[in-house]
Enzyme design. Structure first.
Site, PDB file in Angstrom:
ATOM      1  CG  ASP A 119      -0.294  -0.627   2.615  1.00  0.00           C
ATOM      2  OD1 ASP A 119       1.017  -0.460   2.649  1.00  0.00           O
ATOM      3  OD2 ASP A 119      -1.084  -0.961   3.243  1.00  0.00           O
TER       4      ASP A 119
ATOM      5  CG  ASN B 151      -8.933  -1.389  12.178  1.00  0.00           C
ATOM      6  OD1 ASN B 151      -7.949  -1.967  11.558  1.00  0.00           O
ATOM      7  ND2 ASN B 151      -9.394  -0.245  11.452  1.00  0.00           N
TER       8      ASN B 151
ATOM      9  CG  HIS C 217      -5.726  -2.045   8.908  1.00  0.00           C
ATOM     10  ND1 HIS C 217      -5.930  -0.784   8.949  1.00  0.00           N
ATOM     11  CD2 HIS C 217      -4.590  -2.550   8.914  1.00  0.00           C
ATOM     12  CE1 HIS C 217      -4.761  -0.421   9.460  1.00  0.00           C
ATOM     13  NE2 HIS C 217      -4.016  -1.416   9.311  1.00  0.00           N
TER      14      HIS C 217
ATOM     15  CD  GLU D 219      -8.685   1.158   7.787  1.00  0.00           C
ATOM     16  OE1 GLU D 219      -8.753   0.037   8.618  1.00  0.00           O
ATOM     17  OE2 GLU D 219      -7.750   1.796   7.746  1.00  0.00           O
TER      18      GLU D 219
HETATM   19  C1  F6R Z   1       1.292  -1.360   6.111  1.00  0.00           C
HETATM   20  C2  F6R Z   1       0.035  -2.242   6.056  1.00  0.00           C
HETATM   21  C3  F6R Z   1      -0.747  -1.976   7.494  1.00  0.00           C
HETATM   22  C4  F6R Z   1       0.070  -2.415   8.694  1.00  0.00           C
HETATM   23  C5  F6R Z   1      -0.736  -2.263   9.923  1.00  0.00           C
HETATM   24  C6  F6R Z   1      -0.002  -2.697  11.259  1.00  0.00           C
HETATM   25  O1  F6R Z   1       2.029  -1.453   4.981  1.00  0.00           O
HETATM   26  O2  F6R Z   1      -0.277  -2.466   5.519  1.00  0.00           O
HETATM   27  O3  F6R Z   1      -1.777  -2.995   7.336  1.00  0.00           O
HETATM   28  O4  F6R Z   1       0.547  -3.569   8.584  1.00  0.00           O
HETATM   29  O5  F6R Z   1      -1.311  -0.954  10.148  1.00  0.00           O
HETATM   30  O6  F6R Z   1       0.778  -1.684  11.423  1.00  0.00           O
HETATM   31  P1  F6R Z   1       1.916  -1.642  12.730  1.00  0.00           P
HETATM   32  O7  F6R Z   1       2.908  -3.006  12.242  1.00  0.00           O
HETATM   33  O8  F6R Z   1       2.710  -0.283  12.485  1.00  0.00           O
HETATM   34  O9  F6R Z   1       1.205  -1.948  13.979  1.00  0.00           O
END
Ligand code: F6R
Length: 261
Positions: free
Chosen positions: A70, A139, A141, A146
């Site tokens: 992403d 959450n 995702h 989301e």
């Molecule tokens: C990042 C991504 C997100 C993160 C998620 C967890 O490329 O795709 O899904 O993996 O928000 O983020 P952290 O690891 O910072 O808790």
């Protein structure tokens, strides 16, 4: 779904790095390896472990192609928090992955929707991804799919949930600077990878992990899509496992013997 529960984040990093190493070595003998790369803090210790293995001459990424999951829309090219920059800095650069073989959605494009569909086509053309590294949002995702994202979604422009904006504010000087819009691989795009590897550490992930593993497979908890994948592995630490029923976590502790390398 393979669930590997280990005592702490360092153990998780070594085990996850073993899985990446296996993919890079096994596939790399035959053809270019396609790695799917998550940003965020969860995979950083794994990336550091892989950087060490590369620096020690034990792992070669010269035949690896990377696809980011992403990207934010609206950050200028080269912004330190643009996901392409983060991956170049935290992983691809130090392991010598050729930037020409590192692909990411173009968050600076004048027409982000067209950039998103172009990215989907590129993944189809050069994929499938051999090993997709994932983190999980508090959450539930994955990528920036989301809650409510359809399981058949592909790469698209979408909006961050307020909770994700709040979670990501720690990476920005001013929370108001966190972009609201992103391009993300969809759940169907992610699910085309041959192997999904989700890394989760820390108590803040415990509820989402339990729902992803033990709850119903539902778009309301996007990471639950891993239940439907033929090969998904969760590498989580004790804190992230805290809300799992002991029945789910206990047998897997048998696997918790640390790294082979
Ligand atoms: C990042 C991504 C997100 C993160 C998620 C967890 O490329 O795709 O899904 O993996 O928000 O983020 P952290 O690891 O910072 O808790």
């Amino acid at each position: 779904m393979d669930l590997i529960v280990l005592p702490d984040p360092a153990d998780c990093a070594r085990r996850a790095a073993d899985l990446v190493t296996d993919a890079v070595e096994d596939v790399g003998r035959e053809r270019r390896v396609v790695l799917g790369l998550a940003t965020g803090s969860s995979p950083l210790p794994t990336y550091r472990e892989l950087i060490e293995r590369h620096a020690a001459g034990r792992l070669d990424f010269s035949r690896t192609t990377g696809f980011l999951l992403d990207e934010y829309i609206g950050l200028p090219a080269g912004h330190p928090q643009a996901y392409r920059e983060v991956i170049l800095r935290e992983f691809a650069g130090p392991v010598g992955l050729d930037p020409g073989h590192l692909h990411s959605p173009d968050g600076t494009a004048a027409d982000p929707a067209t950039a998103a569909s172009g990215y989907e086509h590129l993944i189809v053309e050069q994929g499938p991804v051999d090993l997709q590294i994932l983190g999980i949002g508090s959450n539930g995702h994955i990528g920036f799919n989301e809650p409510g994202s359809p399981f058949d979604s592909t790469t698209r422009v979408t909006r961050l949930a307020d909770s994700s904006v709040a979670d990501n504010a720690r990476f920005f000087d001013d929370p108001a600077d966190v972009p609201r819009q992103v391009i993300t691989q969809g759940l169907a795009t992610i699910s085309r990878a041959r192997h999904l590897l989700l890394i989760a550490t820390g108590a803040a992930k415990a509820a989402a992990v339990a729902a992803a593993v033990e709850g119903p497979a539902t778009p309301e908890l996007p990471a639950s899509v891993l239940q439907r994948h033929p090969r998904s592995t969760l590498v989580i630490d004790d804190e992230a496992a805290a809300h799992l029923s002991s029945r789910a976590a206990a047998p897997q502790r048998e696997l918790s013997r640390g790294s082979r390398r």
